[in-house]
Design a protein around this motif. Structure first.
Motif, PDB file in Angstrom:
ATOM      1  N   UNK A  51       0.833  -1.198   0.000  1.00  0.00           N
ATOM      2  CA  UNK A  51       0.000   0.000   0.000  1.00  0.00           C
ATOM      3  C   UNK A  51       0.872   1.254   0.000  1.00  0.00           C
ATOM      4  N   UNK A  52       1.975   1.229   0.727  1.00  0.00           N
ATOM      5  CA  UNK A  52       2.881   2.384   0.771  1.00  0.00           C
ATOM      6  C   UNK A  52       3.464   2.676  -0.615  1.00  0.00           C
ATOM      7  N   UNK A  53       3.803   1.633  -1.365  1.00  0.00           N
ATOM      8  CA  UNK A  53       4.345   1.836  -2.717  1.00  0.00           C
ATOM      9  C   UNK A  53       3.300   2.454  -3.646  1.00  0.00           C
ATOM     10  N   UNK A  54       2.054   2.016  -3.510  1.00  0.00           N
ATOM     11  CA  UNK A  54       0.982   2.575  -4.339  1.00  0.00           C
ATOM     12  C   UNK A  54       0.762   4.043  -3.982  1.00  0.00           C
ATOM     13  N   UNK A  55       0.759   4.346  -2.708  1.00  0.00           N
ATOM     14  CA  UNK A  55       0.591   5.739  -2.265  1.00  0.00           C
ATOM     15  C   UNK A  55       1.721   6.607  -2.799  1.00  0.00           C
ATOM     16  N   UNK A  56       2.936   6.075  -2.823  1.00  0.00           N
ATOM     17  CA  UNK A  56       4.084   6.829  -3.343  1.00  0.00           C
ATOM     18  C   UNK A  56       3.878   7.192  -4.815  1.00  0.00           C
ATOM     19  N   UNK A  57       3.222   6.325  -5.576  1.00  0.00           N
ATOM     20  CA  UNK A  57       3.007   6.562  -7.011  1.00  0.00           C
ATOM     21  C   UNK A  57       1.756   7.395  -7.264  1.00  0.00           C
ATOM     22  N   UNK A  58       0.630   7.034  -6.623  1.00  0.00           N
ATOM     23  CA  UNK A  58      -0.664   7.652  -6.926  1.00  0.00           C
ATOM     24  C   UNK A  58      -1.166   8.618  -5.858  1.00  0.00           C
ATOM     25  N   UNK A 105      -7.761  -0.437  -7.569  1.00  0.00           N
ATOM     26  CA  UNK A 105      -6.655  -1.289  -7.141  1.00  0.00           C
ATOM     27  C   UNK A 105      -7.159  -2.103  -5.961  1.00  0.00           C
ATOM     28  N   UNK A 106      -6.922  -3.425  -6.002  1.00  0.00           N
ATOM     29  CA  UNK A 106      -7.405  -4.334  -4.975  1.00  0.00           C
ATOM     30  C   UNK A 106      -6.242  -4.859  -4.141  1.00  0.00           C
ATOM     31  N   UNK A 107      -6.443  -4.861  -2.842  1.00  0.00           N
ATOM     32  CA  UNK A 107      -5.452  -5.376  -1.895  1.00  0.00           C
ATOM     33  C   UNK A 107      -6.060  -6.516  -1.096  1.00  0.00           C
ATOM     34  N   UNK A 108      -5.244  -7.523  -0.812  1.00  0.00           N
ATOM     35  CA  UNK A 108      -5.651  -8.625   0.068  1.00  0.00           C
ATOM     36  C   UNK A 108      -4.376  -9.307   0.552  1.00  0.00           C
ATOM     37  N   UNK A 109      -4.540 -10.161   1.547  1.00  0.00           N
ATOM     38  CA  UNK A 109      -3.411 -10.921   2.050  1.00  0.00           C
ATOM     39  C   UNK A 109      -3.164 -12.158   1.208  1.00  0.00           C
ATOM     40  N   UNK A 110      -1.972 -12.700   1.330  1.00  0.00           N
ATOM     41  CA  UNK A 110      -1.651 -13.942   0.619  1.00  0.00           C
ATOM     42  C   UNK A 110      -2.483 -15.093   1.174  1.00  0.00           C
ATOM     43  N   UNK A 111      -2.832 -14.987   2.459  1.00  0.00           N
ATOM     44  CA  UNK A 111      -3.697 -15.963   3.112  1.00  0.00           C
ATOM     45  C   UNK A 111      -4.874 -15.211   3.733  1.00  0.00           C
ATOM     46  N   UNK A 112      -6.029 -15.842   3.847  1.00  0.00           N
ATOM     47  CA  UNK A 112      -7.198 -15.139   4.387  1.00  0.00           C
ATOM     48  C   UNK A 112      -6.993 -14.526   5.772  1.00  0.00           C
ATOM     49  N   UNK A 113      -6.089 -15.087   6.578  1.00  0.00           N
ATOM     50  CA  UNK A 113      -5.910 -14.568   7.933  1.00  0.00           C
ATOM     51  C   UNK A 113      -4.761 -13.567   8.065  1.00  0.00           C
ATOM     52  N   UNK A 114      -4.145 -13.147   6.948  1.00  0.00           N
ATOM     53  CA  UNK A 114      -3.062 -12.155   7.018  1.00  0.00           C
ATOM     54  C   UNK A 114      -3.605 -10.822   7.533  1.00  0.00           C
ATOM     55  N   UNK A 115      -2.868 -10.162   8.431  1.00  0.00           N
ATOM     56  CA  UNK A 115      -3.314  -8.844   8.901  1.00  0.00           C
ATOM     57  C   UNK A 115      -3.265  -7.819   7.764  1.00  0.00           C
ATOM     58  N   UNK A 116      -4.139  -6.831   7.832  1.00  0.00           N
ATOM     59  CA  UNK A 116      -4.281  -5.863   6.748  1.00  0.00           C
ATOM     60  C   UNK A 116      -2.985  -5.095   6.462  1.00  0.00           C
ATOM     61  N   UNK A 117      -2.155  -4.894   7.461  1.00  0.00           N
ATOM     62  CA  UNK A 117      -0.895  -4.157   7.213  1.00  0.00           C
ATOM     63  C   UNK A 117       0.103  -4.983   6.394  1.00  0.00           C
ATOM     64  N   UNK A 118      -0.233  -6.240   6.086  1.00  0.00           N
ATOM     65  CA  UNK A 118       0.622  -7.079   5.238  1.00  0.00           C
ATOM     66  C   UNK A 118      -0.006  -7.343   3.862  1.00  0.00           C
ATOM     67  N   UNK A 119      -1.108  -6.677   3.582  1.00  0.00           N
ATOM     68  CA  UNK A 119      -1.775  -6.869   2.298  1.00  0.00           C
ATOM     69  C   UNK A 119      -0.996  -6.210   1.173  1.00  0.00           C
TER      70      UNK A 119
END
Length: 133
Positions: A51-58, A105-119
């Motif tokens: 998310x930080x990388x996307x914010x840096x661009x957009x 732009x869609x964000x999600x975790x690699x696994x359903x239980x990943x915390x949102x700060x790791x999406x």
């Protein structure tokens, strides 16, 4: 008689014109080096970006929406996430608009239980404003 050869035979009015053309070319050259359009910036977004990388661009998205991925048949811009996001899994959608288009732009975790700060980015889509799904 020693004379210095003229490399470019200009009349007095032509030199003024040449200077004006040179200045205009410089201004146009500076304009093309301007900030990339939203479409160009969106094109540079890649899967797995944070998310930080996307914010840096957009920049910060004007609209964020969180939801759970549908279970069963549905229609909408999220269809591209089928097989990437599990049914019932939480995801977040960032929406940018500009130039008559919508950019999601869609964000999600690699696994359903990943915390949102790791999406990370799991998908993206753009379409003309006013499109009905």
């Amino acid at each position: 008689m020693n004379t210095i050869p003229r490399l470019l035979p200009f009349r007095s009015g032509q030199s003024t014109c040449l200077i004006a053309i040179t200045l205009l070319a410089g201004i146009v050259g500076c304009r093309t080096a301007a900030t990339p359009s939203l479409a160009e910036q969106f094109a540079s977004i890649q899967k797995l970006m944070t998310q930080a990388e996307v914010i840096q661009i957009l920049g910060q998205p004007p609209t964020k929406r969180s939801d759970n991925f549908p279970d069963g048949h549905f229609m909408g811009p999220q269809e591209g996430l089928i097989g990437v996001v599990a049914p019932g899994q939480a995801y977040e959608e960032w929406k940018y608009t500009g130039g008559g288009n919508v950019y999601l732009i869609f964000f999600a975790g690699a696994r359903p239980d990943d915390p949102q700060n790791q999406w990370n980015v799991v998908g993206k889509i753009d379409y003309p404003q006013g499109t009905a799904f």
